[in-house]
Design a protein around this motif. Structure first.
Motif, mmCIF file in Angstrom:
data_model
loop_
_atom_site.group_PDB
_atom_site.id
_atom_site.type_symbol
_atom_site.label_atom_id
_atom_site.label_comp_id
_atom_site.label_asym_id
_atom_site.label_seq_id
_atom_site.Cartn_x
_atom_site.Cartn_y
_atom_site.Cartn_z
ATOM 1 N N PRO A 139 -7.120 14.658 2.753
ATOM 2 C CA PRO A 139 -7.290 13.563 1.789
ATOM 3 C C PRO A 139 -5.961 12.960 1.360
ATOM 4 N N LYS A 140 -6.023 11.655 1.119
ATOM 5 C CA LYS A 140 -4.835 10.912 0.701
ATOM 6 C C LYS A 140 -5.167 10.077 -0.538
ATOM 7 N N LEU A 141 -4.143 9.719 -1.251
ATOM 8 C CA LEU A 141 -4.253 8.819 -2.385
ATOM 9 C C LEU A 141 -3.599 7.514 -1.968
ATOM 10 N N TYR A 142 -4.355 6.418 -2.082
ATOM 11 C CA TYR A 142 -3.849 5.093 -1.723
ATOM 12 C C TYR A 142 -3.760 4.259 -2.991
ATOM 13 N N LEU A 143 -2.629 3.613 -3.183
ATOM 14 C CA LEU A 143 -2.444 2.725 -4.321
ATOM 15 C C LEU A 143 -2.022 1.365 -3.791
ATOM 16 N N ILE A 144 -2.816 0.360 -4.082
ATOM 17 C CA ILE A 144 -2.512 -0.996 -3.651
ATOM 18 C C ILE A 144 -1.885 -1.694 -4.851
ATOM 19 N N THR A 145 -0.663 -2.180 -4.658
ATOM 20 C CA THR A 145 0.092 -2.752 -5.769
ATOM 21 C C THR A 145 0.435 -4.216 -5.514
ATOM 22 N N ASP A 146 0.627 -4.946 -6.601
ATOM 23 C CA ASP A 146 1.035 -6.348 -6.501
ATOM 24 C C ASP A 146 2.441 -6.479 -5.951
ATOM 25 N N ASP A 147 3.314 -5.576 -6.371
ATOM 26 C CA ASP A 147 4.727 -5.662 -6.004
ATOM 27 C C ASP A 147 5.122 -4.469 -5.143
ATOM 28 N N PRO A 148 6.150 -4.641 -4.332
ATOM 29 C CA PRO A 148 6.657 -3.502 -3.563
ATOM 30 C C PRO A 148 7.162 -2.411 -4.511
ATOM 31 N N VAL A 149 7.033 -1.163 -4.086
ATOM 32 C CA VAL A 149 7.519 -0.043 -4.886
ATOM 33 C C VAL A 149 9.000 0.150 -4.551
ATOM 34 N N PRO A 150 9.866 0.092 -5.574
ATOM 35 C CA PRO A 150 11.301 0.220 -5.317
ATOM 36 C C PRO A 150 11.662 1.597 -4.750
ATOM 37 N N GLY A 151 12.743 1.623 -3.977
ATOM 38 C CA GLY A 151 13.183 2.844 -3.315
ATOM 39 C C GLY A 151 13.418 4.011 -4.255
ATOM 40 N N ASP A 194 -11.854 12.021 -1.174
ATOM 41 C CA ASP A 194 -12.420 13.255 -1.702
ATOM 42 C C ASP A 194 -12.110 14.419 -0.766
ATOM 43 N N PRO A 195 -11.476 15.483 -1.277
ATOM 44 C CA PRO A 195 -11.169 16.626 -0.419
ATOM 45 C C PRO A 195 -12.415 17.312 0.136
ATOM 46 N N GLU A 196 -13.565 17.039 -0.453
ATOM 47 C CA GLU A 196 -14.816 17.603 0.062
ATOM 48 C C GLU A 196 -15.293 16.865 1.308
ATOM 49 N N PHE A 197 -14.859 15.621 1.502
ATOM 50 C CA PHE A 197 -15.368 14.802 2.594
ATOM 51 C C PHE A 197 -14.346 14.473 3.674
ATOM 52 N N THR A 198 -13.111 14.918 3.502
ATOM 53 C CA THR A 198 -12.111 14.663 4.538
ATOM 54 C C THR A 198 -11.164 15.846 4.625
ATOM 55 N N SER A 246 8.525 11.222 -4.441
ATOM 56 C CA SER A 246 8.570 12.220 -3.360
ATOM 57 C C SER A 246 9.051 13.585 -3.839
ATOM 58 N N THR A 247 9.682 13.643 -5.019
ATOM 59 C CA THR A 247 10.140 14.934 -5.549
ATOM 60 C C THR A 247 9.070 15.644 -6.376
ATOM 61 N N LEU A 248 7.939 14.981 -6.608
ATOM 62 C CA LEU A 248 6.866 15.636 -7.365
ATOM 63 C C LEU A 248 6.396 16.866 -6.588
ATOM 64 N N PRO A 249 6.110 17.957 -7.287
ATOM 65 C CA PRO A 249 5.807 19.216 -6.592
ATOM 66 C C PRO A 249 4.560 19.173 -5.686
ATOM 67 N N PHE A 250 3.619 18.295 -5.985
ATOM 68 C CA PHE A 250 2.395 18.250 -5.185
ATOM 69 C C PHE A 250 2.490 17.313 -3.986
ATOM 70 N N VAL A 251 3.543 16.506 -3.910
ATOM 71 C CA VAL A 251 3.679 15.500 -2.838
ATOM 72 C C VAL A 251 4.193 16.160 -1.556
ATOM 73 N N ARG A 252 3.460 15.911 -0.468
ATOM 74 C CA ARG A 252 3.860 16.372 0.856
ATOM 75 C C ARG A 252 4.603 15.265 1.592
ATOM 76 N N VAL A 287 0.861 -1.187 0.000
ATOM 77 C CA VAL A 287 0.000 0.000 0.000
ATOM 78 C C VAL A 287 0.896 1.234 0.000
ATOM 79 N N LEU A 288 0.786 2.001 -1.058
ATOM 80 C CA LEU A 288 1.510 3.262 -1.181
ATOM 81 C C LEU A 288 0.528 4.375 -0.835
ATOM 82 N N THR A 289 0.881 5.199 0.135
ATOM 83 C CA THR A 289 0.028 6.316 0.541
ATOM 84 C C THR A 289 0.715 7.612 0.161
ATOM 85 N N VAL A 290 -0.007 8.442 -0.597
ATOM 86 C CA VAL A 290 0.532 9.719 -1.046
ATOM 87 C C VAL A 290 -0.288 10.829 -0.400
ATOM 88 N N GLU A 291 0.393 11.660 0.383
ATOM 89 C CA GLU A 291 -0.242 12.834 0.970
ATOM 90 C C GLU A 291 0.201 14.033 0.145
#
Length: 167
Positions: free
Chosen positions: A137-149, A130-134, A156-162, A95-99
């Motif tokens: 808000p976070k984005l959750y991505l459930i993946t088959d494989d681990p996300v490499p470092g 939904d930013p209207e209901f929380t 994490s360098t994307l401008p919108f990522v906290r 589970v990858l969580t993006v704030e």
């Protein structure tokens, strides 16, 4: 929209707790004023216990929902979706969580999912709160494989990522 709904119950923190629970769980209210999930009725005592309120507060909240045309339309059409997040460890998924800094910014989901796809990471489920209901808000991505470092570092360098977390 969340703020508008909560304003309708601003004089009653107990009713707001019930509303928050209904929205978080995707519970709807039927014509008889009963809380349901699909066709399954959920006892008001259970709702009250979970929201930490008296059972009568649940009754008064569902009555108020049915008395308001806008709330009636919302709460008679809301539904829940099954989530793989809690099952991920059991199913050996990640589970990858993006704030993000600003959840209203367009392209967040597209950018993150494209980067995962480009890295050959299969996505089993994506849940975007939904930013209207929380409030946070976070984005959750459930993946088959681990996300490499190195991909985590790139995301994490994307401008919108906290913040990014992985489980």
């Amino acid at each position: 929209m969340f703020d508008e709904i909560m304003e309708k119950f601003e004089g009653s923190p107990s009713q707001q707790a019930v509303i928050r629970l209904l929205l978080e769980r995707g519970f709807s209210v039927n014509d008889e004023g009963r809380v349901v999930s699909g066709g399954i009725e959920i006892p008001n005592t259970g709702i009250a216990r979970e929201a930490n309120v008296d059972r009568r507060v649940v009754d008064s909240t569902t009555d108020a929902i049915l008395a308001d045309d806008e709330l009636r339309r919302i709460f008679q059409n809301i539904s829940s979706i099954p989530s793989l997040m809690d099952l991920a460890p059991v199913l050996n998924l990640s589970v990858l969580t993006v704030e993000v800094a600003n959840a209203d910014e367009p392209g967040i989901v597209a950018t993150v999912t494209s980067k995962l796809a480009d890295a050959g990471i299969s996505i089993r489920q994506t849940i975007s709160e939904d930013p209207e209901f929380t409030d946070d808000p976070k984005l959750y991505l459930i993946t088959d494989d681990p996300v490499p470092g190195e991909l985590l570092n790139s995301l994490s360098t994307l401008p919108f990522v906290r913040r990014i977390t992985i489980a």
